[in-house]
Design a protein around this motif. Structure first.
Motif, mmCIF file in Angstrom:
data_model
loop_
_atom_site.group_PDB
_atom_site.id
_atom_site.type_symbol
_atom_site.label_atom_id
_atom_site.label_comp_id
_atom_site.label_asym_id
_atom_site.label_seq_id
_atom_site.Cartn_x
_atom_site.Cartn_y
_atom_site.Cartn_z
ATOM 1 N N VAL A 76 134.754 -34.486 51.239
ATOM 2 C CA VAL A 76 135.464 -33.180 51.172
ATOM 3 C C VAL A 76 134.454 -31.797 51.101
ATOM 4 O O VAL A 76 133.291 -32.099 50.489
ATOM 5 N N HIS A 77 134.753 -30.844 51.434
ATOM 6 C CA HIS A 77 134.065 -29.566 51.488
ATOM 7 C C HIS A 77 135.048 -28.428 51.109
ATOM 8 O O HIS A 77 135.904 -28.413 51.541
ATOM 9 N N LEU A 103 140.403 -23.051 50.138
ATOM 10 C CA LEU A 103 140.564 -24.184 50.787
ATOM 11 C C LEU A 103 139.741 -25.245 50.879
ATOM 12 O O LEU A 103 138.464 -25.206 49.992
ATOM 13 N N ALA A 104 140.248 -26.477 51.242
ATOM 14 C CA ALA A 104 139.227 -27.699 51.175
ATOM 15 C C ALA A 104 139.452 -28.420 52.667
ATOM 16 O O ALA A 104 140.197 -28.249 53.077
ATOM 17 N N LEU A 105 138.268 -28.715 53.037
ATOM 18 C CA LEU A 105 138.311 -29.478 54.249
ATOM 19 C C LEU A 105 137.956 -31.061 54.039
ATOM 20 O O LEU A 105 136.999 -31.365 53.413
ATOM 21 N N SER A 110 134.342 -37.630 63.640
ATOM 22 C CA SER A 110 134.095 -36.728 64.512
ATOM 23 C C SER A 110 135.361 -36.261 65.495
ATOM 24 O O SER A 110 136.170 -37.004 65.590
ATOM 25 N N GLY A 111 135.556 -34.918 65.339
ATOM 26 C CA GLY A 111 136.771 -34.403 66.071
ATOM 27 C C GLY A 111 138.198 -34.438 65.215
ATOM 28 O O GLY A 111 139.177 -33.968 65.575
ATOM 29 N N LEU A 112 138.117 -34.755 63.735
ATOM 30 C CA LEU A 112 139.048 -34.751 62.969
ATOM 31 C C LEU A 112 138.864 -34.077 61.640
ATOM 32 O O LEU A 112 138.062 -34.607 60.721
ATOM 33 N N LEU A 113 139.386 -32.800 61.409
ATOM 34 C CA LEU A 113 139.236 -32.212 59.979
ATOM 35 C C LEU A 113 140.458 -31.821 59.594
ATOM 36 O O LEU A 113 141.546 -31.478 60.228
ATOM 37 N N VAL A 114 140.672 -32.217 58.256
ATOM 38 C CA VAL A 114 142.095 -31.917 57.662
ATOM 39 C C VAL A 114 141.759 -30.886 56.852
ATOM 40 O O VAL A 114 140.898 -30.952 55.909
ATOM 41 N N TRP A 115 142.770 -29.665 56.714
ATOM 42 C CA TRP A 115 142.510 -28.825 55.930
ATOM 43 C C TRP A 115 143.597 -28.792 54.801
ATOM 44 O O TRP A 115 144.604 -29.479 54.894
#
Length: 108
Positions: free
Chosen positions: A32-33, A38-40, A45-50
């Protein structure tokens, strides 16, 4: 006295919960970032959930006609459903990657 959770903190908190559900039910590791409200969730690789604390969303494809990314959404209070949908997409992405690797191997 109960203080309202700032939006940034809520997004990160909810995203961390999703990470725990992904790990427990689907054996998926994620990070988590957070920032700017927002949080990501970096799943693979290729999948970020916002996440904004109320909703999760992620890219599921590309609309060639409109030349625009397509996204799907899940309510942040439905972690099991979100985790299931993310895990399903991860499996689809891995399958596509495996197919591409096989095709590249056949070409050599």
């Amino acid at each position: 006295m109960n203080r309202p959770v700032p939006h940034d903190d809520r997004a990160v908190e909810v995203a961390r919960r999703l990470c725990r559900v992904l790990a427990a039910t689907h054996r998926l590791r994620s990070d988590v970032h957070g920032g700017y409200g927002l949080a990501l969730v970096a799943v693979q690789s290729g999948l970020l959930v916002w996440c904004n604390g109320e909703w999760f969303w992620w890219r599921v494809g590309w609309d060639e006609r409109r030349r625009y990314p397509m996204h799907t959404y899940c309510r942040a209070d439905d972690l099991r459903q979100t985790a299931y949908r993310v895990a399903f997409l991860c499996a689809r992405l891995r399958e596509g990657q495996s197919r591409r690797e096989q095709t590249a191997g056949d070409a050599s």
